[in-house]
Scaffold this active site. Structure first.
Site, PDB file in Angstrom:
ATOM      1  N   ARG A   1      16.637   5.768  10.289  1.00 56.99           N
ATOM      2  CA  ARG A   1      17.552   6.296   9.371  1.00 56.99           C
ATOM      3  C   ARG A   1      17.758   6.765   8.560  1.00 56.99           C
ATOM      4  O   ARG A   1      15.862   7.143   7.981  1.00 56.99           O
ATOM      5  CB  ARG A   1      18.103   4.588   8.688  1.00 56.99           C
ATOM      6  CG  ARG A   1      16.845   4.093   8.126  1.00 56.99           C
ATOM      7  CD  ARG A   1      17.196   2.078   7.771  1.00 56.99           C
ATOM      8  NE  ARG A   1      15.984   1.721   7.537  1.00 56.99           N
ATOM      9  CZ  ARG A   1      14.727   2.530   6.717  1.00 56.99           C
ATOM     10  NH1 ARG A   1      14.976   2.892   5.241  1.00 56.99           N
ATOM     11  NH2 ARG A   1      13.413   0.578   6.302  1.00 56.99           N
TER      12      ARG A   1
ATOM     13  N   VAL B   1      15.125   5.702   1.149  1.00 58.45           N
ATOM     14  CA  VAL B   1      15.503   6.454  -0.166  1.00 58.45           C
ATOM     15  C   VAL B   1      14.892   7.314  -0.584  1.00 58.45           C
ATOM     16  O   VAL B   1      15.254   7.415  -1.621  1.00 58.45           O
ATOM     17  CB  VAL B   1      14.899   4.635  -1.427  1.00 58.45           C
ATOM     18  CG1 VAL B   1      16.192   3.971  -0.754  1.00 58.45           C
ATOM     19  CG2 VAL B   1      13.788   4.375  -1.100  1.00 58.45           C
TER      20      VAL B   1
ATOM     21  N   GLU C   1       6.250   6.877  10.339  1.00 49.49           N
ATOM     22  CA  GLU C   1       5.231   6.947   9.940  1.00 49.49           C
ATOM     23  C   GLU C   1       3.448   6.981  10.039  1.00 49.49           C
ATOM     24  O   GLU C   1       3.690   6.569  11.601  1.00 49.49           O
ATOM     25  CB  GLU C   1       5.747   5.819   8.821  1.00 49.49           C
ATOM     26  CG  GLU C   1       6.897   5.549   8.208  1.00 49.49           C
ATOM     27  CD  GLU C   1       7.193   4.381   7.260  1.00 49.49           C
ATOM     28  OE1 GLU C   1       6.301   3.709   7.179  1.00 49.49           O
ATOM     29  OE2 GLU C   1       8.423   4.478   6.837  1.00 49.49           O
TER      30      GLU C   1
ATOM     31  N   GLU D   1      -5.168  -4.508  15.477  1.00 46.63           N
ATOM     32  CA  GLU D   1      -4.428  -3.457  15.139  1.00 46.63           C
ATOM     33  C   GLU D   1      -6.188  -2.921  14.667  1.00 46.63           C
ATOM     34  O   GLU D   1      -7.135  -3.630  13.967  1.00 46.63           O
ATOM     35  CB  GLU D   1      -3.581  -3.954  13.811  1.00 46.63           C
ATOM     36  CG  GLU D   1      -2.390  -3.975  14.204  1.00 46.63           C
ATOM     37  CD  GLU D   1      -1.503  -3.808  13.375  1.00 46.63           C
ATOM     38  OE1 GLU D   1      -1.684  -4.137  11.895  1.00 46.63           O
ATOM     39  OE2 GLU D   1      -0.132  -3.522  13.731  1.00 46.63           O
TER      40      GLU D   1
ATOM     41  N   LYS E   1       7.486   0.686  -2.499  1.00 47.89           N
ATOM     42  CA  LYS E   1       6.213   1.975  -2.960  1.00 47.89           C
ATOM     43  C   LYS E   1       6.536   2.199  -3.745  1.00 47.89           C
ATOM     44  O   LYS E   1       7.272   2.101  -4.575  1.00 47.89           O
ATOM     45  CB  LYS E   1       6.950   2.983  -1.830  1.00 47.89           C
ATOM     46  CG  LYS E   1       6.529   3.030  -0.604  1.00 47.89           C
ATOM     47  CD  LYS E   1       7.982   4.115   0.480  1.00 47.89           C
ATOM     48  CE  LYS E   1       7.526   3.383   2.048  1.00 47.89           C
ATOM     49  NZ  LYS E   1       8.127   4.526   3.028  1.00 47.89           N
TER      50      LYS E   1
ATOM     51  N   TYR F   1      -8.468  -1.476  11.405  1.00 48.63           N
ATOM     52  CA  TYR F   1      -7.960  -1.280   9.912  1.00 48.63           C
ATOM     53  C   TYR F   1      -9.346  -0.448   9.508  1.00 48.63           C
ATOM     54  O   TYR F   1      -9.912   0.098   9.900  1.00 48.63           O
ATOM     55  CB  TYR F   1      -9.395  -2.971   9.558  1.00 48.63           C
ATOM     56  CG  TYR F   1      -9.301  -3.577   8.117  1.00 48.63           C
ATOM     57  CD1 TYR F   1      -8.102  -3.896   7.260  1.00 48.63           C
ATOM     58  CD2 TYR F   1     -10.584  -2.942   6.922  1.00 48.63           C
ATOM     59  CE1 TYR F   1      -8.035  -4.060   5.995  1.00 48.63           C
ATOM     60  CE2 TYR F   1     -10.468  -3.015   5.855  1.00 48.63           C
ATOM     61  CZ  TYR F   1      -9.436  -3.843   5.565  1.00 48.63           C
ATOM     62  OH  TYR F   1      -9.590  -3.573   4.105  1.00 48.63           O
TER      63      TYR F   1
ATOM     64  N   GLU G   1       4.649   2.625  12.798  1.00 46.49           N
ATOM     65  CA  GLU G   1       6.692   2.868  12.965  1.00 46.49           C
ATOM     66  C   GLU G   1       7.450   4.018  12.425  1.00 46.49           C
ATOM     67  O   GLU G   1       7.004   4.494  12.665  1.00 46.49           O
ATOM     68  CB  GLU G   1       6.761   1.551  12.174  1.00 46.49           C
ATOM     69  CG  GLU G   1       7.122   2.424  10.742  1.00 46.49           C
ATOM     70  CD  GLU G   1       7.308   0.447  10.111  1.00 46.49           C
ATOM     71  OE1 GLU G   1       8.042  -0.087  10.058  1.00 46.49           O
ATOM     72  OE2 GLU G   1       7.462   1.069   8.358  1.00 46.49           O
TER      73      GLU G   1
END
Length: 172
Positions: free
Chosen positions: A117, A120, A100, A25, A62, A27, A113
């Site tokens: 769903r 919150v 995201e 990944e 978060k 950085y 990702e």
């Protein structure tokens, strides 16, 4: 030491999963966490409801969510939103969801990702779009069409959510 660590990790992966393959990944220094709220039905209708900024985090949780993000301009929001909608239609996505991204200091966005769903943070999006996402998700689950199209979504104002943060008893 990278070469040695890579070999060690590859051996560990092979032992655990019978597959020595590894992913690397990028950085990202001073990155920002940007997520797009989406909704799609079974009839090929897909919309995005703008983005939320969720960069303020502690221990990967978060702390503050806001919409719209202060680093996204209307043109980028529209262009990225249209690309996201096209992908949702191609894959036949059907549900509420969140796409995201990480944004680097130069403004480049990197896919992170998909959460298939409502999260919150969805009330932040509801506040700026005036759309009830829970009701809409129920409509989609009942095999109904979305009650609005992309051209019916406007972002008005600004919304910030600060989830409850518990304070340890020793800190009181």
């Amino acid at each position: 030491e990278f070469t040695q660590k890579f070999r060690e990790a590859s051996l560990e992966a092979d032992k655990a999963f019978s597959n020595p393959g590894l992913y690397m990944e990028k950085y990202i220094v001073d990155g920002r966490h940007i997520e797009f709220q989406v909704m799609a039905d079974a009839f090929g209708n897909a919309v995005h409801l703008g983005e939320r900024e969720c960069s303020a985090q502690r221990r990967h949780q978060k702390l503050i969510e806001e919409s719209p993000s202060p680093v996204m301009d209307p043109e980028l929001r529209r262009d990225l939103g249209e690309r996201i909608r096209a992908v949702l239609r191609v894959i036949g996505y059907r549900n509420a969801g969140t796409i995201e991204f990480f944004r680097d200091a130069d403004g480049h966005l990197y896919f992170m990702e998909v959460n298939a769903r409502l999260q919150v943070e969805h009330p932040v999006t509801e506040q700026v779009t005036g759309r009830d996402l829970v009701t809409e998700q129920i409509r989609v689950a009942a095999n109904e069409t979305l009650s609005f199209a992309q051209d019916g979504i406007e972002m008005n104002g600004h919304s910030i959510e600060c989830p409850f943060i518990s304070i340890p008893s020793w800190a009181k």
